[in-house]
Motif scaffolding. Sequence first.
Motif, PDB file in Angstrom:
ATOM      1  N   GLU A  60       6.635 -61.623  -1.705  1.00 23.02           N
ATOM      2  CA  GLU A  60       6.967 -61.860  -2.858  1.00 23.02           C
ATOM      3  C   GLU A  60       6.634 -60.435  -3.958  1.00 23.02           C
ATOM      4  O   GLU A  60       7.243 -60.312  -4.747  1.00 23.02           O
ATOM      5  N   SER A  61       5.508 -59.972  -3.542  1.00 25.03           N
ATOM      6  CA  SER A  61       5.096 -58.745  -4.344  1.00 25.03           C
ATOM      7  C   SER A  61       4.494 -57.703  -3.568  1.00 25.03           C
ATOM      8  O   SER A  61       3.636 -57.852  -2.522  1.00 25.03           O
ATOM      9  N   VAL A  62       4.679 -56.277  -4.026  1.00 30.36           N
ATOM     10  CA  VAL A  62       4.256 -55.326  -3.426  1.00 30.36           C
ATOM     11  C   VAL A  62       4.022 -54.097  -4.399  1.00 30.36           C
ATOM     12  O   VAL A  62       4.470 -54.168  -5.305  1.00 30.36           O
ATOM     13  N   ALA A  63       2.799 -53.468  -4.334  1.00 30.40           N
ATOM     14  CA  ALA A  63       2.509 -52.542  -5.321  1.00 30.40           C
ATOM     15  C   ALA A  63       2.460 -51.132  -4.347  1.00 30.40           C
ATOM     16  O   ALA A  63       1.848 -50.988  -3.576  1.00 30.40           O
ATOM     17  N   PHE A  64       2.866 -50.104  -5.135  1.00 33.61           N
ATOM     18  CA  PHE A  64       2.818 -48.881  -4.816  1.00 33.61           C
ATOM     19  C   PHE A  64       2.011 -47.833  -5.703  1.00 33.61           C
ATOM     20  O   PHE A  64       2.319 -47.819  -6.954  1.00 33.61           O
ATOM     21  N   PRO A  65       1.179 -46.810  -5.007  1.00 29.43           N
ATOM     22  CA  PRO A  65       0.684 -45.850  -5.692  1.00 29.43           C
ATOM     23  C   PRO A  65       1.726 -44.676  -5.849  1.00 29.43           C
ATOM     24  O   PRO A  65       2.848 -44.848  -5.393  1.00 29.43           O
ATOM     25  N   GLY A  66       1.338 -43.676  -6.445  1.00 31.32           N
ATOM     26  CA  GLY A  66       2.100 -42.603  -6.452  1.00 31.32           C
ATOM     27  C   GLY A  66       1.999 -41.756  -5.083  1.00 31.32           C
ATOM     28  O   GLY A  66       1.215 -41.045  -4.892  1.00 31.32           O
ATOM     29  N   ILE A  67       3.008 -41.981  -4.072  1.00 29.82           N
ATOM     30  CA  ILE A  67       2.842 -41.413  -2.805  1.00 29.82           C
ATOM     31  C   ILE A  67       3.071 -39.884  -2.974  1.00 29.82           C
ATOM     32  O   ILE A  67       3.995 -39.427  -3.650  1.00 29.82           O
ATOM     33  N   SER A  68       2.262 -39.226  -2.270  1.00 25.95           N
ATOM     34  CA  SER A  68       2.496 -37.671  -2.013  1.00 25.95           C
ATOM     35  C   SER A  68       1.949 -36.995  -3.191  1.00 25.95           C
ATOM     36  O   SER A  68       2.126 -35.625  -3.199  1.00 25.95           O
ATOM     37  N   THR A  69       1.567 -37.590  -4.415  1.00 24.79           N
ATOM     38  CA  THR A  69       1.246 -37.029  -5.679  1.00 24.79           C
ATOM     39  C   THR A  69      -0.103 -36.397  -5.731  1.00 24.79           C
ATOM     40  O   THR A  69      -0.463 -35.731  -6.609  1.00 24.79           O
ATOM     41  N   GLY A  70      -1.129 -36.611  -4.817  1.00 25.90           N
ATOM     42  CA  GLY A  70      -2.373 -36.349  -4.880  1.00 25.90           C
ATOM     43  C   GLY A  70      -2.277 -34.973  -4.251  1.00 25.90           C
ATOM     44  O   GLY A  70      -1.915 -34.044  -4.482  1.00 25.90           O
ATOM     45  N   ILE A  71      -3.284 -35.171  -3.279  1.00 24.74           N
ATOM     46  CA  ILE A  71      -3.709 -33.667  -2.415  1.00 24.74           C
ATOM     47  C   ILE A  71      -2.439 -33.142  -1.769  1.00 24.74           C
ATOM     48  O   ILE A  71      -2.362 -31.910  -1.496  1.00 24.74           O
ATOM     49  N   TYR A  72      -1.220 -34.112  -1.679  1.00 21.55           N
ATOM     50  CA  TYR A  72      -0.160 -33.631  -0.984  1.00 21.55           C
ATOM     51  C   TYR A  72       0.788 -32.819  -1.948  1.00 21.55           C
ATOM     52  O   TYR A  72       1.675 -32.138  -1.434  1.00 21.55           O
ATOM     53  N   GLY A  73       0.350 -32.775  -3.262  1.00 19.43           N
ATOM     54  CA  GLY A  73       0.956 -31.941  -4.264  1.00 19.43           C
ATOM     55  C   GLY A  73       2.307 -32.176  -4.771  1.00 19.43           C
ATOM     56  O   GLY A  73       3.072 -31.311  -5.133  1.00 19.43           O
ATOM     57  N   TYR A  74       3.049 -33.400  -4.255  1.00 14.83           N
ATOM     58  CA  TYR A  74       4.455 -33.471  -4.755  1.00 14.83           C
ATOM     59  C   TYR A  74       4.426 -33.748  -6.298  1.00 14.83           C
ATOM     60  O   TYR A  74       3.568 -34.502  -6.881  1.00 14.83           O
ATOM     61  N   PRO A  75       5.330 -33.065  -6.930  1.00 16.87           N
ATOM     62  CA  PRO A  75       5.419 -33.041  -8.444  1.00 16.87           C
ATOM     63  C   PRO A  75       5.583 -34.522  -9.008  1.00 16.87           C
ATOM     64  O   PRO A  75       6.533 -35.200  -8.421  1.00 16.87           O
ATOM     65  N   LYS A  76       4.582 -34.998  -9.862  1.00 15.49           N
ATOM     66  CA  LYS A  76       4.534 -36.529 -10.170  1.00 15.49           C
ATOM     67  C   LYS A  76       5.971 -36.947 -10.779  1.00 15.49           C
ATOM     68  O   LYS A  76       6.444 -38.085 -10.584  1.00 15.49           O
ATOM     69  N   ALA A  77       6.640 -36.023 -11.718  1.00 18.61           N
ATOM     70  CA  ALA A  77       7.865 -36.601 -12.283  1.00 18.61           C
ATOM     71  C   ALA A  77       8.893 -36.805 -11.400  1.00 18.61           C
ATOM     72  O   ALA A  77       9.643 -37.739 -11.144  1.00 18.61           O
ATOM     73  N   GLU A  78       9.054 -35.664 -10.305  1.00 25.30           N
ATOM     74  CA  GLU A  78      10.149 -35.825  -9.384  1.00 25.30           C
ATOM     75  C   GLU A  78       9.889 -37.314  -8.250  1.00 25.30           C
ATOM     76  O   GLU A  78      10.861 -37.760  -7.859  1.00 25.30           O
ATOM     77  N   ALA A  79       8.456 -37.310  -8.074  1.00 23.02           N
ATOM     78  CA  ALA A  79       8.051 -38.337  -7.120  1.00 23.02           C
ATOM     79  C   ALA A  79       8.300 -39.673  -7.742  1.00 23.02           C
ATOM     80  O   ALA A  79       8.881 -40.683  -7.196  1.00 23.02           O
ATOM     81  N   ALA A  80       8.161 -39.935  -9.213  1.00 20.79           N
ATOM     82  CA  ALA A  80       8.364 -41.085  -9.960  1.00 20.79           C
ATOM     83  C   ALA A  80       9.960 -41.396  -9.830  1.00 20.79           C
ATOM     84  O   ALA A  80      10.455 -42.711  -9.750  1.00 20.79           O
ATOM     85  N   ALA A  81      10.645 -40.445  -9.949  1.00 19.28           N
ATOM     86  CA  ALA A  81      12.099 -40.626 -10.127  1.00 19.28           C
ATOM     87  C   ALA A  81      12.603 -41.235  -8.668  1.00 19.28           C
ATOM     88  O   ALA A  81      13.410 -42.184  -8.462  1.00 19.28           O
ATOM     89  N   ILE A  82      12.181 -40.474  -7.572  1.00 15.47           N
ATOM     90  CA  ILE A  82      12.538 -41.217  -6.387  1.00 15.47           C
ATOM     91  C   ILE A  82      12.129 -42.307  -6.102  1.00 15.47           C
ATOM     92  O   ILE A  82      12.904 -43.388  -5.532  1.00 15.47           O
ATOM     93  N   ALA A  83      10.833 -42.817  -6.317  1.00 15.99           N
ATOM     94  CA  ALA A  83      10.154 -44.109  -6.411  1.00 15.99           C
ATOM     95  C   ALA A  83      10.800 -45.269  -7.137  1.00 15.99           C
ATOM     96  O   ALA A  83      11.351 -46.107  -6.179  1.00 15.99           O
ATOM     97  N   VAL A  84      11.400 -44.884  -8.364  1.00 11.33           N
ATOM     98  CA  VAL A  84      12.070 -45.686  -9.041  1.00 11.33           C
ATOM     99  C   VAL A  84      13.631 -45.955  -8.441  1.00 11.33           C
ATOM    100  O   VAL A  84      13.987 -47.115  -8.461  1.00 11.33           O
ATOM    101  N   ARG A  85      14.335 -44.794  -8.045  1.00 11.92           N
ATOM    102  CA  ARG A  85      15.531 -45.004  -7.607  1.00 11.92           C
ATOM    103  C   ARG A  85      15.725 -45.897  -6.155  1.00 11.92           C
ATOM    104  O   ARG A  85      16.529 -46.563  -6.298  1.00 11.92           O
TER     105      ARG A  85
END
Length: 187
Positions: free
Chosen positions: A128-153
């Motif tokens: 019924e429900s699943v929660a996501f962190p910001g994947i790759s946005t920590g030590i893997y260095g993925y830019p947060k804004a771009e990562a959020a856009a991909i996650a939402v899309r």
Amino acid sequence: MPSPTSPSSWRDAPIFGRIRLYQGDITRLDTEAIVNAANTSLLGGGGVDGAIHRAGGPAILEACRQIRARQGGCPPGEAVLTPGGRLPARYVIHTVGPVWQGGHKQEPELLARCYRNSLALAEEKQLESVAFPGISTGIYGYPKAEAAAIAVREARTFLAEHAFPATVVFVVFDEEARRFYEQALQT
């Protein structure tokens, strides 16, 4: 830790269709599954990965060891499922995001696959429900804004075609990440 303006439960968080945005600690959420931004070894690490392994206890590590014995870890873009151990969540979906190398080494596609494959596991288990962190946005260095856009899309695309999961929760740690997700969710 939630900010003073954060809701006390993910169920009270702002709603964007079947998506919610929650600021707080993913290890405390009682969604059916939480997603772990894992490394390829599946044996724990720093950041979200370490926090999930610590909070969930030895059952998660043991399940990860069994997966490693079967398939030798988890490559970037893929996802595997384990029990939640001592977490409030029943399951942990471990996915390995890409290390940011400037965006020219298939990082956007690999990150998108993390979300698609994690959501496919949730759909397969009819969660019924699943929660996501910001994947790759920590030590893997993925830019947060771009990562959020991909996650939402990716979440929107998947949810438009599938009944499960009924709810996706994006869990952010700080105000900056919250702003990036809000921007992506409002477009």
